[in-house]
Motif scaffolding. Structure first.
Motif, PDB file in Angstrom:
ATOM      1  N   GLY A 124       0.790  -1.215   0.000  1.00 55.35           N
ATOM      2  CA  GLY A 124       0.000   0.000   0.000  1.00 55.35           C
ATOM      3  C   GLY A 124       0.823   1.266   0.000  1.00 55.35           C
ATOM      4  N   ARG A 125       2.168   1.129   0.148  1.00 52.47           N
ATOM      5  CA  ARG A 125       2.983   2.341   0.262  1.00 52.47           C
ATOM      6  C   ARG A 125       2.939   3.166  -1.010  1.00 52.47           C
ATOM      7  NH1 ARG A 125       9.493   2.410   1.303  1.00 52.47           N
ATOM      8  NH2 ARG A 125       9.798   4.635   1.071  1.00 52.47           N
ATOM      9  N   GLY A 126       2.923   2.492  -2.139  1.00 53.62           N
ATOM     10  CA  GLY A 126       2.916   3.213  -3.392  1.00 53.62           C
ATOM     11  C   GLY A 126       1.620   3.963  -3.640  1.00 53.62           C
ATOM     12  N   ALA A 127       0.536   3.566  -2.940  1.00 48.16           N
ATOM     13  CA  ALA A 127      -0.753   4.223  -3.146  1.00 48.16           C
ATOM     14  C   ALA A 127      -0.984   5.355  -2.168  1.00 48.16           C
ATOM     15  CB  ALA A 127      -1.878   3.197  -3.014  1.00 48.16           C
ATOM     16  N   SER A 128       0.044   5.675  -1.356  1.00 45.39           N
ATOM     17  CA  SER A 128      -0.157   6.655  -0.297  1.00 45.39           C
ATOM     18  C   SER A 128      -0.439   8.051  -0.817  1.00 45.39           C
ATOM     19  CB  SER A 128       1.071   6.693   0.619  1.00 45.39           C
ATOM     20  OG  SER A 128       2.203   7.082  -0.136  1.00 45.39           O
ATOM     21  N   GLY A 129      -0.055   8.316  -2.066  1.00 46.92           N
ATOM     22  CA  GLY A 129      -0.326   9.628  -2.612  1.00 46.92           C
ATOM     23  C   GLY A 129      -1.760   9.783  -3.116  1.00 46.92           C
ATOM     24  N   ALA A 130      -2.499   8.724  -3.100  1.00 43.12           N
ATOM     25  CA  ALA A 130      -3.879   8.812  -3.606  1.00 43.12           C
ATOM     26  C   ALA A 130      -4.735   9.628  -2.653  1.00 43.12           C
ATOM     27  CB  ALA A 130      -4.467   7.416  -3.780  1.00 43.12           C
ATOM     28  N   THR A 131      -5.804  10.182  -3.206  1.00 45.56           N
ATOM     29  CA  THR A 131      -6.690  11.015  -2.413  1.00 45.56           C
ATOM     30  C   THR A 131      -7.289  10.230  -1.258  1.00 45.56           C
ATOM     31  OG1 THR A 131      -7.236  12.316  -4.360  1.00 45.56           O
ATOM     32  CG2 THR A 131      -8.738  12.468  -2.489  1.00 45.56           C
ATOM     33  N   GLY A 132      -7.184  10.809  -0.063  1.00 51.04           N
ATOM     34  CA  GLY A 132      -7.818  10.216   1.097  1.00 51.04           C
ATOM     35  C   GLY A 132      -7.093   9.055   1.711  1.00 51.04           C
ATOM     36  N   GLU A 133      -5.783   8.887   1.426  1.00 54.49           N
ATOM     37  CA  GLU A 133      -5.029   7.765   1.975  1.00 54.49           C
ATOM     38  C   GLU A 133      -3.889   8.262   2.865  1.00 54.49           C
ATOM     39  OE1 GLU A 133      -3.734   5.373  -1.262  1.00 54.49           O
ATOM     40  OE2 GLU A 133      -5.683   4.385  -1.492  1.00 54.49           O
ATOM     41  N   ALA A 134      -3.509   7.403   3.826  1.00 56.15           N
ATOM     42  CA  ALA A 134      -2.389   7.675   4.727  1.00 56.15           C
ATOM     43  C   ALA A 134      -1.659   6.383   5.016  1.00 56.15           C
ATOM     44  CB  ALA A 134      -2.881   8.310   6.030  1.00 56.15           C
ATOM     45  N   VAL A 135      -0.431   6.504   5.479  1.00 57.71           N
ATOM     46  CA  VAL A 135       0.387   5.348   5.848  1.00 57.71           C
ATOM     47  C   VAL A 135       0.854   5.529   7.285  1.00 57.71           C
ATOM     48  CG1 VAL A 135       2.525   4.084   5.383  1.00 57.71           C
ATOM     49  CG2 VAL A 135       1.164   4.962   3.482  1.00 57.71           C
ATOM     50  N   ARG A 136       0.628   4.498   8.102  1.00 54.63           N
ATOM     51  CA  ARG A 136       1.169   4.558   9.474  1.00 54.63           C
ATOM     52  C   ARG A 136       2.690   4.473   9.382  1.00 54.63           C
ATOM     53  NH1 ARG A 136       0.057   0.575  14.659  1.00 54.63           N
ATOM     54  NH2 ARG A 136       1.222  -0.911  13.378  1.00 54.63           N
ATOM     55  N   THR A 158      -6.478   8.189  16.479  1.00 52.95           N
ATOM     56  CA  THR A 158      -5.803   7.023  17.085  1.00 52.95           C
ATOM     57  C   THR A 158      -5.273   7.374  18.469  1.00 52.95           C
ATOM     58  OG1 THR A 158      -5.134   6.265  14.888  1.00 52.95           O
ATOM     59  CG2 THR A 158      -3.972   5.313  16.771  1.00 52.95           C
ATOM     60  N   ARG A 159      -4.763   8.586  18.659  1.00 53.90           N
ATOM     61  CA  ARG A 159      -4.215   9.111  19.924  1.00 53.90           C
ATOM     62  C   ARG A 159      -2.861   8.511  20.288  1.00 53.90           C
ATOM     63  NH1 ARG A 159      -6.479  13.841  20.043  1.00 53.90           N
ATOM     64  NH2 ARG A 159      -8.753  13.767  20.114  1.00 53.90           N
ATOM     65  N   ARG A 160      -2.753   7.187  20.277  1.00 49.80           N
ATOM     66  CA  ARG A 160      -1.461   6.559  20.574  1.00 49.80           C
ATOM     67  C   ARG A 160      -1.420   5.187  19.936  1.00 49.80           C
ATOM     68  NH1 ARG A 160      -1.217   2.871  24.884  1.00 49.80           N
ATOM     69  NH2 ARG A 160      -3.187   2.562  25.990  1.00 49.80           N
ATOM     70  N   PHE A 161      -0.196   4.741  19.628  1.00 50.84           N
ATOM     71  CA  PHE A 161      -0.004   3.411  19.071  1.00 50.84           C
ATOM     72  C   PHE A 161       0.198   2.406  20.194  1.00 50.84           C
ATOM     73  CE2 PHE A 161       1.849   5.728  15.240  1.00 50.84           C
ATOM     74  CZ  PHE A 161       0.663   5.641  14.533  1.00 50.84           C
ATOM     75  N   VAL A 162      -0.405   1.235  20.043  1.00 53.80           N
ATOM     76  CA  VAL A 162      -0.233   0.146  20.999  1.00 53.80           C
ATOM     77  C   VAL A 162       0.748  -0.854  20.394  1.00 53.80           C
ATOM     78  CG1 VAL A 162      -1.349  -1.719  22.255  1.00 53.80           C
ATOM     79  CG2 VAL A 162      -2.557   0.461  21.878  1.00 53.80           C
ATOM     80  N   PRO A 163       1.878  -1.120  21.075  1.00 54.66           N
ATOM     81  CA  PRO A 163       2.856  -2.064  20.517  1.00 54.66           C
ATOM     82  C   PRO A 163       2.216  -3.394  20.136  1.00 54.66           C
ATOM     83  CG  PRO A 163       3.762  -0.971  22.440  1.00 54.66           C
ATOM     84  CD  PRO A 163       2.321  -0.577  22.373  1.00 54.66           C
ATOM     85  N   GLY A 164       2.489  -3.820  18.912  1.00 59.57           N
ATOM     86  CA  GLY A 164       1.973  -5.108  18.438  1.00 59.57           C
ATOM     87  C   GLY A 164       0.597  -5.035  17.821  1.00 59.57           C
ATOM     88  N   ALA A 165      -0.120  -3.938  18.006  1.00 59.32           N
ATOM     89  CA  ALA A 165      -1.482  -3.827  17.472  1.00 59.32           C
ATOM     90  C   ALA A 165      -1.435  -3.410  16.013  1.00 59.32           C
ATOM     91  CB  ALA A 165      -2.290  -2.828  18.278  1.00 59.32           C
ATOM     92  N   PRO A 166      -2.335  -3.937  15.165  1.00 59.68           N
ATOM     93  CA  PRO A 166      -2.362  -3.532  13.756  1.00 59.68           C
ATOM     94  C   PRO A 166      -2.848  -2.095  13.634  1.00 59.68           C
ATOM     95  CG  PRO A 166      -4.266  -4.883  14.267  1.00 59.68           C
ATOM     96  CD  PRO A 166      -3.392  -4.905  15.484  1.00 59.68           C
ATOM     97  N   PRO A 167      -2.557  -1.441  12.500  1.00 60.91           N
ATOM     98  CA  PRO A 167      -3.011  -0.057  12.322  1.00 60.91           C
ATOM     99  C   PRO A 167      -4.529   0.031  12.167  1.00 60.91           C
ATOM    100  CG  PRO A 167      -2.031  -0.901  10.294  1.00 60.91           C
ATOM    101  CD  PRO A 167      -1.776  -1.933  11.344  1.00 60.91           C
ATOM    102  N   ASP A 168      -5.044   1.186  12.557  1.00 57.25           N
ATOM    103  CA  ASP A 168      -6.475   1.430  12.327  1.00 57.25           C
ATOM    104  C   ASP A 168      -6.753   1.436  10.823  1.00 57.25           C
ATOM    105  OD1 ASP A 168      -6.655   1.741  15.044  1.00 57.25           O
ATOM    106  OD2 ASP A 168      -6.645   3.942  14.987  1.00 57.25           O
ATOM    107  N   GLU A 169      -7.966   1.018  10.447  1.00 58.89           N
ATOM    108  CA  GLU A 169      -8.331   1.032   9.034  1.00 58.89           C
ATOM    109  C   GLU A 169      -8.572   2.449   8.539  1.00 58.89           C
ATOM    110  OE1 GLU A 169     -11.541  -1.573   8.228  1.00 58.89           O
ATOM    111  OE2 GLU A 169     -10.451  -3.366   8.840  1.00 58.89           O
TER     112      GLU A 169
END
Length: 455
Positions: A124-136, A158-169
């Motif tokens: 998904g990194r290559g699609a990060s420039g698309a409208t409405g997308e972000a990369v953790r 998100t407020r904070r990252f939890v170690p080991g938890a997957p990124p929010d959708e």
């Protein structure tokens, strides 16, 4: 007196004694200033050759700081790539132009990048420039192409990252953000100067050199300095002194001072007051060290063996075993430490200091330490003095530069440690050595004095 004049070659080894007679026939003054004698000492030595030393050794081995022998330039861009300065989300800043707390921007999370080589390229990194997308993204990770902003995680839903938890959708962002990106080569570019020759290898420099792609640095070799005490009355430490005997403390004092100055001490110990014994020791150590320091035997006593070896007749000494050259025995205008000796023994510089421990220490700080620092490659071998305010007054000898042990008082004051400045116990209680010019005969309370700080 021109100190360099004594270094000019002559047909016979030059020997100048402290009473002003020169064995080559030229007159010499009865005494010189501290600065003049220091200049002469520094003219006897030169920075040692360079050697490559690994950064690991520079970071972990003694001495703690070496001196660069050459300029060091970067082999890499630093940073090597556009890197995130925050833990958060990478995206295009234009997405956030209309974001407000009441009307946040919602973005789809399409990738996850950690600060590790295995993280690139991420799904998904290559699609990060698309409208409405972000990369953790984590601090130090490469910023994806097309992204020009990293929004800190605490400024998102998100407020904070939890170690080991997957990124929010999906995430919500409530306001525009600073870039929070460290751009490639914004610190150092390939070929940029990291540090100039003469710089000490501080922890900061070692770290910067590693970041710039270096595994080794060219530094001056560490000076090896032989130290010895003269005196038939001296016994090894730990040995019960007999009648008329004392422990050999000076060779330990000088060895510790050499180490503190950045050299490697070669402690010989005590040498009896015979010319034959001293010559043998000097012959033995001279080929293996960069400087020889002796204590005692440089005054006007009947058994001052250093003076005897450096200035006495050599008729009975075979020509092949004669080692002295460029000899200067002089009365320096200072208190304590008036009698001093400088020479070469088989080409190796030799400095002789008085035998009194207080005088030996002051002489080391005034003359020997600058010589060791010059050998080590320091561009400014004479360390600057620090200004303090005298909280008590004291007398100073007319016409002689005084070196007086003092203690710190308050934030910027100093006061004499006590009577008997030549006593070794006084040095243990001193924080600095006050340096009073020869034209000053009294220091009054409230007057500014310059001091050399004792580390």
């Amino acid at each position: 007196m021109d100190p360099h004049a004594l270094d000019q070659p002559s047909e016979a080894p030059r020997v100048v004694d402290r009473w002003g007679s020169a064995r080559t026939g030229s007159p010499a003054p009865a005494g010189i200033t501290v600065d003049e004698y220091r200049d002469h000492v520094l003219a006897l030595v030169a920075p040692l050759a360079a050697e490559p030393v690994t950064l690991d050794e520079l970071a972990t081995a003694a001495p703690a700081r070496r001196v660069l022998a050459e300029d060091v330039r970067s082999l890499l861009d630093v940073p090597r790539f556009d890197a995130s300065a925050m833990d958060g989300y990478a995206l295009r800043g234009t997405y956030l132009a209309a974001a407000t707390p009441d009307s946040p921007v919602t973005l789809r999370v399409v990738g996850d990048i950690a600060a590790a080589p295995s993280a690139a390229p991420a799904a998904g990194r290559g699609a990060s420039g698309a409208t409405g997308e972000a990369v953790r993204i984590m601090t130090g990770a490469p910023v994806p192409d097309g992204c020009d902003v990293v929004v800190p995680v605490e400024r998102t839903s998100t407020r904070r990252f939890v170690p080991g938890a997957p990124p929010d959708e999906r995430i919500e962002v409530y306001e525009p953000s600073r870039p929070n990106i460290r751009h490639r080569a914004e610190d150092v570019a390939v070929g940029d100067l990291v540090a100039a020759a003469g710089a000490p290898t501080t922890p900061r420099l070692v770290s910067a050199a590693a970041s710039a792609g270096h595994a080794t640095l060219p530094v001056h070799r560490v000076p090896r300095v032989a130290v010895l005490s003269t005196g038939s009355e001296l016994v090894p430490v730990g040995t019960a002194p007999g009648p008329g005997q004392i422990p050999d403390s000076n060779s330990l004092l000088l060895a510790a001072c050499v180490r503190d100055a950045g050299g490697v001490p070669v402690r010989v110990g005590a040498v009896p007051d015979t010319a034959e014994a001293l010559r043998a020791v000097l012959d033995d150590v001279a080929p293996h060290v960069d400087l020889i320091v002796t204590s005692g035997g440089v005054s006007a006593g009947a058994f001052d063996v250093v003076k005897e070896v450096l200035t006495g007749p050599e008729d009975a000494v075979p020509t092949t075993t004669r080692g002295r050259s460029d000899v200067l025995l002089v009365a320096v205008g200072m208190q304590p430490g008036k009698p001093q000796a400088a020479a070469r023994w088989r080409g190796t510089p030799l400095l002789g200091v008085p035998g009194n421990p207080g005088s030996a220490y002051v002489s080391f700080r005034a003359f020997v330490r600058p010589a060791v620092r010059r050998l080590a490659g320091h561009p400014e071998p004479v360390e600057p003095l620090v200004e303090r305010v005298a909280t008590e007054g004291w007398r100073s000898p007319a016409g002689r530069q005084q070196f007086l042990p003092v203690r710190f008082v308050g934030a910027d004051g100093v006061a004499p440690v006590g009577p008997g400045a030549h006593h070794v116990s006084v040095l243990t209680r001193a924080d600095a050595i006050a340096v009073v010019p020869p034209e000053v005969e009294a220091v009054g309370p409230g007057e500014v004095v310059r001091v050399m700080v004792i580390a």
